[in-house]
Design a protein around this motif. Structure first.
Motif, PDB file in Angstrom:
ATOM      1  N   ARG A   4       8.572 -17.807  17.748  1.00  0.00           N
ATOM      2  CA  ARG A   4       7.200 -17.469  18.145  1.00  0.00           C
ATOM      3  C   ARG A   4       6.211 -18.315  17.363  1.00  0.00           C
ATOM      4  O   ARG A   4       6.501 -18.797  16.266  1.00  0.00           O
ATOM      5  N   GLN A   5       5.048 -18.473  17.968  1.00  0.00           N
ATOM      6  CA  GLN A   5       3.989 -19.238  17.328  1.00  0.00           C
ATOM      7  C   GLN A   5       2.659 -18.554  17.575  1.00  0.00           C
ATOM      8  O   GLN A   5       2.228 -18.406  18.721  1.00  0.00           O
ATOM      9  N   GLN A  19       2.650 -22.064  12.122  1.00  0.00           N
ATOM     10  CA  GLN A  19       3.831 -22.806  12.555  1.00  0.00           C
ATOM     11  C   GLN A  19       4.761 -21.907  13.361  1.00  0.00           C
ATOM     12  O   GLN A  19       4.759 -20.682  13.218  1.00  0.00           O
ATOM     13  N   ARG A  20       5.562 -22.543  14.208  1.00  0.00           N
ATOM     14  CA  ARG A  20       6.554 -21.789  14.960  1.00  0.00           C
ATOM     15  C   ARG A  20       7.580 -21.232  13.981  1.00  0.00           C
ATOM     16  O   ARG A  20       8.032 -21.923  13.067  1.00  0.00           O
ATOM     17  N   GLU A  21       7.962 -19.972  14.199  1.00  0.00           N
ATOM     18  CA  GLU A  21       8.892 -19.325  13.279  1.00  0.00           C
ATOM     19  C   GLU A  21      10.016 -18.648  14.036  1.00  0.00           C
ATOM     20  O   GLU A  21       9.879 -18.273  15.201  1.00  0.00           O
ATOM     21  N   LEU A  22      11.114 -18.473  13.332  1.00  0.00           N
ATOM     22  CA  LEU A  22      12.285 -17.800  13.894  1.00  0.00           C
ATOM     23  C   LEU A  22      12.006 -16.323  14.118  1.00  0.00           C
ATOM     24  O   LEU A  22      11.478 -15.638  13.241  1.00  0.00           O
ATOM     25  N   TYR A  26       8.856 -18.190  22.444  1.00  0.00           N
ATOM     26  CA  TYR A  26       9.582 -19.257  23.114  1.00  0.00           C
ATOM     27  C   TYR A  26      11.084 -19.001  23.058  1.00  0.00           C
ATOM     28  O   TYR A  26      11.637 -18.691  21.993  1.00  0.00           O
ATOM     29  N   CYS A  27      11.720 -19.179  24.179  1.00  0.00           N
ATOM     30  CA  CYS A  27      13.173 -19.120  24.251  1.00  0.00           C
ATOM     31  C   CYS A  27      13.744 -20.490  23.889  1.00  0.00           C
ATOM     32  O   CYS A  27      13.156 -21.525  24.236  1.00  0.00           O
ATOM     33  N   ASN A  28      14.868 -20.488  23.200  1.00  0.00           N
ATOM     34  CA  ASN A  28      15.504 -21.734  22.785  1.00  0.00           C
ATOM     35  C   ASN A  28      16.990 -21.682  23.076  1.00  0.00           C
ATOM     36  O   ASN A  28      17.633 -20.646  22.906  1.00  0.00           O
ATOM     37  N   GLY A  70      11.892 -23.059  26.393  1.00  0.00           N
ATOM     38  CA  GLY A  70      11.183 -22.535  27.542  1.00  0.00           C
ATOM     39  C   GLY A  70       9.700 -22.811  27.411  1.00  0.00           C
ATOM     40  O   GLY A  70       9.231 -23.360  26.411  1.00  0.00           O
ATOM     41  N   GLN A  71       8.950 -22.401  28.432  1.00  0.00           N
ATOM     42  CA  GLN A  71       7.513 -22.637  28.464  1.00  0.00           C
ATOM     43  C   GLN A  71       6.746 -21.689  27.548  1.00  0.00           C
ATOM     44  O   GLN A  71       5.602 -21.987  27.163  1.00  0.00           O
ATOM     45  N   GLY A  72       7.357 -20.580  27.225  1.00  0.00           N
ATOM     46  CA  GLY A  72       6.695 -19.603  26.363  1.00  0.00           C
ATOM     47  C   GLY A  72       6.102 -18.456  27.156  1.00  0.00           C
ATOM     48  O   GLY A  72       5.672 -18.629  28.296  1.00  0.00           O
ATOM     49  N   THR A  73       6.070 -17.282  26.538  1.00  0.00           N
ATOM     50  CA  THR A  73       5.464 -16.110  27.157  1.00  0.00           C
ATOM     51  C   THR A  73       4.605 -15.415  26.104  1.00  0.00           C
ATOM     52  O   THR A  73       5.016 -15.255  24.959  1.00  0.00           O
TER      53      THR A  73
END
Length: 115
Positions: free
Chosen positions: A38-39, A44-47, A94-96, A106-109
């Protein structure tokens, strides 16, 4: 190539729950690990959580005990059950999917938690 389709985001009040889904297509049999990151704005994007093909999981510290990741290999789908949501969980999720030599997103939700 792997395509990832996410669903399940939305607006929820603090203390509520949401479930995110992410379905892989293309070469889903090549995926080793699937997960969620998630971001939040300005961060920053994080787990959030990841799960291997055998079911082994790993979570970010901020969601342990509240979020649960699961995987249906027959449906090439990974789920994220989010309980006891907090305003600080607000972010784009975001899915990875990780293959041996590549990683796909993924595009993100959007998930928004109101106080």
């Amino acid at each position: 190539q792997v395509q990832l389709m996410e669903s399940g985001g939305g607006l929820v009040q603090a203390g509520g729950s949401l479930r995110l889904s992410c379905t892989a297509s293309g070469r889903p049999f090549s995926i080793n690990v699937m997960g969620w990151y998630r971001q939040a704005p300005g961060k920053q994007r994080e787990l959030v959580g990841v799960i291997g093909g055998g079911g082994r999981t790993n979570y970010g510290d901020s969601v342990k005990g509240r979020f649960t990741i699961s995987r249906d290999n027959a449906k090439n789908t990974v789920y994220l059950q989010m309980n006891s949501l907090k305003p600080e969980d607000t972010a784009v999720y975001y899915c990875n999917a990780q293959l041996a030599l590549a990683s796909f997103w993924g595009q993100g939700t959007q998930v928004t938690v109101s106080s």
